[in-house]
Design a protein around this motif. Structure first.
Motif, PDB file in Angstrom:
ATOM      1  N   ASP A   1     -72.642  16.702  19.006  1.00 65.75           N
ATOM      2  CA  ASP A   1     -72.307  17.544  20.150  1.00 65.75           C
ATOM      3  C   ASP A   1     -72.900  16.859  21.606  1.00 65.75           C
ATOM      4  N   ILE A   2     -73.925  16.211  21.403  1.00 64.50           N
ATOM      5  CA  ILE A   2     -74.670  15.693  22.476  1.00 64.50           C
ATOM      6  C   ILE A   2     -73.823  14.351  23.250  1.00 64.50           C
ATOM      7  N   MET A   3     -73.517  13.666  22.244  1.00 65.09           N
ATOM      8  CA  MET A   3     -72.831  12.358  22.800  1.00 65.09           C
ATOM      9  C   MET A   3     -71.301  12.806  23.284  1.00 65.09           C
ATOM     10  N   PHE A   4     -70.574  13.510  22.352  1.00 66.62           N
ATOM     11  CA  PHE A   4     -69.248  13.991  22.903  1.00 66.62           C
ATOM     12  C   PHE A   4     -69.281  14.908  23.848  1.00 66.62           C
ATOM     13  N   GLY A   5     -70.442  15.361  24.289  1.00 70.38           N
ATOM     14  CA  GLY A   5     -70.550  16.533  25.414  1.00 70.38           C
ATOM     15  C   GLY A   5     -70.468  15.712  26.625  1.00 70.38           C
ATOM     16  N   ASN A   6     -71.591  14.629  26.706  1.00 73.12           N
ATOM     17  CA  ASN A   6     -71.568  13.581  27.754  1.00 73.12           C
ATOM     18  C   ASN A   6     -70.390  12.870  28.137  1.00 73.12           C
ATOM     19  N   VAL A   7     -69.644  12.448  27.109  1.00 69.86           N
ATOM     20  CA  VAL A   7     -68.393  11.534  27.090  1.00 69.86           C
ATOM     21  C   VAL A   7     -67.227  12.484  27.942  1.00 69.86           C
ATOM     22  N   TYR A   8     -67.431  13.899  27.192  1.00 71.66           N
ATOM     23  CA  TYR A   8     -66.405  14.928  27.707  1.00 71.66           C
ATOM     24  C   TYR A   8     -66.487  15.038  29.285  1.00 71.66           C
ATOM     25  N   TYR A   9     -67.916  15.325  29.588  1.00 71.90           N
ATOM     26  CA  TYR A   9     -68.461  15.588  30.951  1.00 71.90           C
ATOM     27  C   TYR A   9     -67.856  14.426  31.949  1.00 71.90           C
ATOM     28  N   LEU A  10     -68.189  12.998  31.564  1.00 76.50           N
ATOM     29  CA  LEU A  10     -67.846  11.969  32.389  1.00 76.50           C
ATOM     30  C   LEU A  10     -66.271  11.867  32.736  1.00 76.50           C
ATOM     31  N   LEU A  11     -65.515  11.961  31.456  1.00 81.81           N
ATOM     32  CA  LEU A  11     -64.248  11.960  31.650  1.00 81.81           C
ATOM     33  C   LEU A  11     -63.558  12.890  32.552  1.00 81.81           C
ATOM     34  N   ARG A  12     -63.935  14.359  32.257  1.00 82.30           N
ATOM     35  CA  ARG A  12     -63.575  15.181  33.161  1.00 82.30           C
ATOM     36  C   ARG A  12     -63.805  15.128  34.577  1.00 82.30           C
ATOM     37  N   LYS A  13     -64.960  14.750  34.929  1.00 83.60           N
ATOM     38  CA  LYS A  13     -65.246  14.230  36.109  1.00 83.60           C
ATOM     39  C   LYS A  13     -64.175  13.342  36.848  1.00 83.60           C
ATOM     40  N   TYR A  14     -64.126  12.132  36.084  1.00 78.76           N
ATOM     41  CA  TYR A  14     -63.242  10.999  36.652  1.00 78.76           C
ATOM     42  C   TYR A  14     -62.016  11.609  36.683  1.00 78.76           C
ATOM     43  N   VAL A  15     -61.037  12.539  35.780  1.00 78.64           N
ATOM     44  CA  VAL A  15     -59.794  12.997  35.866  1.00 78.64           C
ATOM     45  C   VAL A  15     -59.700  13.795  37.078  1.00 78.64           C
ATOM     46  N   VAL A  16     -60.746  14.713  37.452  1.00 78.96           N
ATOM     47  CA  VAL A  16     -60.634  15.637  38.519  1.00 78.96           C
ATOM     48  C   VAL A  16     -60.558  14.747  40.017  1.00 78.96           C
ATOM     49  N   ILE A  17     -61.478  13.772  39.804  1.00 78.93           N
ATOM     50  CA  ILE A  17     -61.471  12.875  41.137  1.00 78.93           C
ATOM     51  C   ILE A  17     -60.011  12.229  41.318  1.00 78.93           C
ATOM     52  N   LEU A  18     -59.581  11.692  40.005  1.00 78.44           N
ATOM     53  CA  LEU A  18     -58.413  11.009  40.054  1.00 78.44           C
ATOM     54  C   LEU A  18     -57.278  12.002  40.641  1.00 78.44           C
ATOM     55  N   GLY A  19     -57.385  13.226  39.989  1.00 76.99           N
ATOM     56  CA  GLY A  19     -56.270  13.974  40.455  1.00 76.99           C
ATOM     57  C   GLY A  19     -56.235  14.373  41.754  1.00 76.99           C
ATOM     58  N   THR A  20     -57.455  14.647  42.471  1.00 76.38           N
ATOM     59  CA  THR A  20     -57.640  14.721  43.756  1.00 76.38           C
ATOM     60  C   THR A  20     -57.044  13.550  44.780  1.00 76.38           C
ATOM     61  N   VAL A  21     -57.449  12.477  44.347  1.00 76.54           N
ATOM     62  CA  VAL A  21     -56.544  11.206  45.015  1.00 76.54           C
ATOM     63  C   VAL A  21     -55.263  11.279  44.839  1.00 76.54           C
ATOM     64  N   ILE A  22     -54.560  11.383  43.745  1.00 75.61           N
ATOM     65  CA  ILE A  22     -53.330  11.392  43.672  1.00 75.61           C
ATOM     66  C   ILE A  22     -52.652  12.741  44.316  1.00 75.61           C
ATOM     67  N   GLU A  23     -53.134  13.935  44.447  1.00 74.02           N
ATOM     68  CA  GLU A  23     -52.680  14.765  45.337  1.00 74.02           C
ATOM     69  C   GLU A  23     -52.592  14.510  46.745  1.00 74.02           C
ATOM     70  N   THR A  24     -53.623  13.896  47.191  1.00 77.00           N
ATOM     71  CA  THR A  24     -53.818  13.299  48.445  1.00 77.00           C
ATOM     72  C   THR A  24     -52.682  12.242  48.808  1.00 77.00           C
ATOM     73  N   GLN A  25     -52.535  11.494  47.966  1.00 77.29           N
ATOM     74  CA  GLN A  25     -51.516  10.368  48.185  1.00 77.29           C
ATOM     75  C   GLN A  25     -50.170  11.118  47.927  1.00 77.29           C
ATOM     76  N   LEU A  26     -49.753  12.032  47.517  1.00 82.03           N
ATOM     77  CA  LEU A  26     -48.702  12.767  47.895  1.00 82.03           C
ATOM     78  C   LEU A  26     -48.503  13.352  49.060  1.00 82.03           C
ATOM     79  N   VAL A  27     -49.642  13.926  49.627  1.00 84.77           N
ATOM     80  CA  VAL A  27     -49.461  14.472  51.028  1.00 84.77           C
ATOM     81  C   VAL A  27     -49.309  13.198  51.986  1.00 84.77           C
ATOM     82  N   ILE A  28     -49.916  12.095  51.911  1.00 78.78           N
ATOM     83  CA  ILE A  28     -49.699  10.834  52.699  1.00 78.78           C
ATOM     84  C   ILE A  28     -48.176  10.548  52.674  1.00 78.78           C
ATOM     85  N   CYS A  29     -47.655  10.360  51.271  1.00 83.34           N
ATOM     86  CA  CYS A  29     -46.147  10.208  51.291  1.00 83.34           C
ATOM     87  C   CYS A  29     -45.269  10.965  51.973  1.00 83.34           C
ATOM     88  N   ILE A  30     -45.566  12.422  51.923  1.00 81.93           N
ATOM     89  CA  ILE A  30     -44.725  13.378  52.380  1.00 81.93           C
ATOM     90  C   ILE A  30     -45.048  13.066  54.158  1.00 81.93           C
TER      91      ILE A  30
END
Length: 217
Positions: A47-76
């Protein structure tokens, strides 16, 4: 042969879209089961290894989603400015032009160049060569405004990065990875800054264990 190669690329792109839609449908239909499966992995023997992997992936996906949302605003915003400019120039079929500009605007840099073709054709059919020159000037102005002011400013606000750092990241990302560098460059830099514990805002960081426990609850 060149035409056949282009058709092959279009076919591959269509195949990827169909597979993505199919997997999205399966994901939504089996979401609860997948969630239980993920929680079981997080509570497994490693669980420690998978927990760290999940934490890193979740953090990157959240940041990437924020960037994509901003890109949509720029496009509009870019689409709105383009439609206003086309209306002033006198180009017809504004709704169709807005759809084309918006869809192609989702593709960084290359989308602007591709949109010149339909815009120029419609402008030429309406008012001749002079309209083509006017459309070209309009696209250049909006492209420079979006690339050198709007894009860095909004991306900096979305990721808390300084405008200068955002601007340099876009340039380096484009040089190293091309179009993909423009998409993933900023979230990657923001991810590593957050991973290194550099707090750009005054808030209390959460450790991986707290994030995982809150997700499971």
């Amino acid at each position: 042969m060149s035409g056949l190669n282009q058709l092959g690329r279009i076919g591959i792109a269509a195949e990827h879209v169909i597979i993505a839609l199919f997997l999205s449908m399966v994901f939504n239909l089996t979401y609860n089961h997948l969630r239980e499966f993920g929680h079981a992995i997080l509570k497994s023997k490693y669980d420690i290894m998978f927990g760290n992997v999940y934490y890193l992936l979740r953090k990157y996906v959240v940041i990437l989603g924020t960037v994509i949302e901003t890109q949509l605003v720029i496009c509009i915003i870019n689409t709105g400015l383009m439609v206003i400019g086309l209306w002033i120039i006198g180009v017809p079929k504004l709704l169709l032009m807005a759809i084309i500009v918006f869809v192609l605007g989702l593709v960084p840099v290359a989308g602007v160049l591709i949109s010149l073709t339909p815009l120029s054709i419609v402008a030429f059919s309406a008012n001749g060569i002079i309209s083509i020159a006017e459309v070209l000037c309009l696209v250049i102005l909006i492209h420079f405004f979006g690339s050198y002011f709007l894009h860095p400013r909004l991306m900096a606000g979305a990721t808390d990065l300084p405008v200068f750092v955002t601007f340099i990241t876009l340039i380096i990302g484009a040089k190293m990875l091309g179009t993909w560098g423009l998409i993933v460059g900023i979230p990657t830099v923001a991810f590593f800054i957050d991973l290194l514990g550099i707090q750009l805002k005054q808030h209390h960081p959460r450790n991986p264990k707290e994030v995982i426990e809150s997700e499971i609850e």
